[in-house]
Design an enzyme around this catalytic site. Structure first.
Site, PDB file in Angstrom:
ATOM      1  N   ASP A  51     -27.542  17.818   5.180  1.00  0.00           N
ATOM      2  CA  ASP A  51     -28.327  16.599   5.011  1.00  0.00           C
ATOM      3  C   ASP A  51     -28.794  16.571   3.561  1.00  0.00           C
ATOM      4  O   ASP A  51     -29.639  17.358   3.155  1.00  0.00           O
ATOM      5  CB  ASP A  51     -29.524  16.611   5.964  1.00  0.00           C
ATOM      6  CG  ASP A  51     -30.357  15.341   5.866  1.00  0.00           C
ATOM      7  OD1 ASP A  51     -30.190  14.578   4.892  1.00  0.00           O
ATOM      8  OD2 ASP A  51     -31.213  15.125   6.757  1.00  0.00           O
ATOM      9  N   ASN A  74     -21.904  11.179  -5.203  1.00  0.00           N
ATOM     10  CA  ASN A  74     -21.430   9.947  -4.578  1.00  0.00           C
ATOM     11  C   ASN A  74     -22.262   9.518  -3.376  1.00  0.00           C
ATOM     12  O   ASN A  74     -22.284   8.338  -3.037  1.00  0.00           O
ATOM     13  CB  ASN A  74     -19.975  10.127  -4.140  1.00  0.00           C
ATOM     14  CG  ASN A  74     -19.510   9.015  -3.223  1.00  0.00           C
ATOM     15  OD1 ASN A  74     -19.261   7.895  -3.670  1.00  0.00           O
ATOM     16  ND2 ASN A  74     -19.416   9.298  -1.933  1.00  0.00           N
ATOM     17  N   SER A 106     -23.811   1.534  -8.762  1.00  0.00           N
ATOM     18  CA  SER A 106     -23.388   0.238  -8.228  1.00  0.00           C
ATOM     19  C   SER A 106     -23.622  -0.815  -9.297  1.00  0.00           C
ATOM     20  O   SER A 106     -24.533  -0.673 -10.133  1.00  0.00           O
ATOM     21  CB  SER A 106     -24.201  -0.120  -6.978  1.00  0.00           C
ATOM     22  OG  SER A 106     -24.000  -1.475  -6.608  1.00  0.00           O
ATOM     23  N   TYR A 131     -31.996   0.055  -2.363  1.00  0.00           N
ATOM     24  CA  TYR A 131     -30.725   0.547  -2.901  1.00  0.00           C
ATOM     25  C   TYR A 131     -30.599   0.202  -4.379  1.00  0.00           C
ATOM     26  O   TYR A 131     -30.256   1.056  -5.205  1.00  0.00           O
ATOM     27  CB  TYR A 131     -29.584  -0.079  -2.098  1.00  0.00           C
ATOM     28  CG  TYR A 131     -28.189   0.293  -2.535  1.00  0.00           C
ATOM     29  CD1 TYR A 131     -27.601   1.482  -2.112  1.00  0.00           C
ATOM     30  CD2 TYR A 131     -27.438  -0.560  -3.343  1.00  0.00           C
ATOM     31  CE1 TYR A 131     -26.309   1.820  -2.494  1.00  0.00           C
ATOM     32  CE2 TYR A 131     -26.148  -0.235  -3.721  1.00  0.00           C
ATOM     33  CZ  TYR A 131     -25.581   0.950  -3.292  1.00  0.00           C
ATOM     34  OH  TYR A 131     -24.309   1.276  -3.669  1.00  0.00           O
ATOM     35  N   LYS A 157     -30.257   2.859  -7.514  1.00  0.00           N
ATOM     36  CA  LYS A 157     -29.047   2.881  -8.337  1.00  0.00           C
ATOM     37  C   LYS A 157     -29.364   2.534  -9.788  1.00  0.00           C
ATOM     38  O   LYS A 157     -28.703   3.042 -10.707  1.00  0.00           O
ATOM     39  CB  LYS A 157     -28.004   1.923  -7.768  1.00  0.00           C
ATOM     40  CG  LYS A 157     -27.442   2.348  -6.419  1.00  0.00           C
ATOM     41  CD  LYS A 157     -26.830   3.746  -6.455  1.00  0.00           C
ATOM     42  CE  LYS A 157     -26.095   4.082  -5.170  1.00  0.00           C
ATOM     43  NZ  LYS A 157     -25.536   5.454  -5.175  1.00  0.00           N
TER      44      LYS A 157
END
Length: 253
Positions: A61, A88, A140, A152, A156
């Site tokens: 994890d 990643n 991203s 998110y 990023k």
């Protein structure tokens, strides 16, 4: 092109499916020694079977600090060193800022950002010792512009900034740090495939409206850029985060 990656030891986080799996496969095809880490054992077993057992799989994890440390220990026990790290692993949660609990922001940053920071710190001593190596951070296009979920995007964006900061620190030790910012990538385990299955008309219209190249990208197209950046063919690329998006991003940088 021979990227001269034979026998390089590569660790790919979130490497059991999607973009991560494509990256692991690309390095494997270049002759590298690949270790992948992911949370799901079933997906790890499938990835290992697809690559004919020529990779090391580690179940962990990656939101947990002690498990990240164990991953590096396992890689060193197996291969004795590490040459290339690909951060990643990632995922999104929540909705709007007002409707998303603060705990979900912490969770998103732990997975998308702090895991990359921690893994990078863990491998740096080994890369410094040999005065060479590469770290690739998968962010991203939405780390540069609005789109997607705020948790998110924020994580990023932090990753892109971290990539440049670490690159400037590490290059004096022969270590190159760069990033890749994918756009909308279609693969069987991804959100875009699910959305396409649910509403093909809407998603096909999105592709025509938002992606100048007129199609989704593939995981292999991202992997090709990652392997290039990790190789000495990209020896003068330092601190860059390259868009791999078919022109989707509206940013000028």
């Amino acid at each position: 092109m021979d990227l001269q990656l034979t026998d390089k030891v590569v660790l790919v986080t979130g490497g059991s499916k999607g973009i991560g799996y494509a990256i692991a496969k690309a390095f494997h095809q270049e002759g590298a020694k690949v270790a992948i880490v992911a949370r799901g054992q079933e997906a790890l077993n499938e990835a290992k079977a697809q690559l004919q057992d020529q990779i090391v799989t580690i179940q962990a994890d990656m939101t947990k600090e002690n498990e990240r440390e164990q991953v590096i220990s396992d890689v060193l026990d197996t291969y004795g060193t590490v040459d290339i790290l690909v951060n990643n692993v990632g995922g999104s949660n929540g909705s709007t800022t007002a409707e998303t609990d603060l705990d979900l922001f912490h969770e998103a940053f732990e997975l998308n950002y702090f895991s990359a920071v921690h893994f990078s710190k863990l491998v740096l001593p080994y890369l410094k010792e040999k005065q060479s190596g590469s770290i690739i951070n998968i962010s991203s296009i939405f780390g540069r512009e609005s789109g997607g979920k705020v948790t998110y995007n924020s994580a990023k964006a932090a990753m892109i900034s971290f990539t440049k900061a670490l690159a400037d620190e590490a290059i004096k030790d022969g270590i190159r740090v760069n990033g890749v910012a994918p756009g909308s990538i279609l693969h069987p385990s991804g959100n875009w495939q699910r959305r396409l299955d649910e509403n093909p008309e809407k998603i096909n219209q999105f592709v025509q409206d938002e992606i100048p190249a007129g199609r989704f990208g593939t995981a292999d197209e991202v992997a090709n850029v990652v392997t290039f950046l990790a190789s000495e063919k990209a020896s003068w690329v330092v601190g860059a985060t390259l868009n791999v998006d078919g022109g989707q991003s509206k940013s000028n940088y």
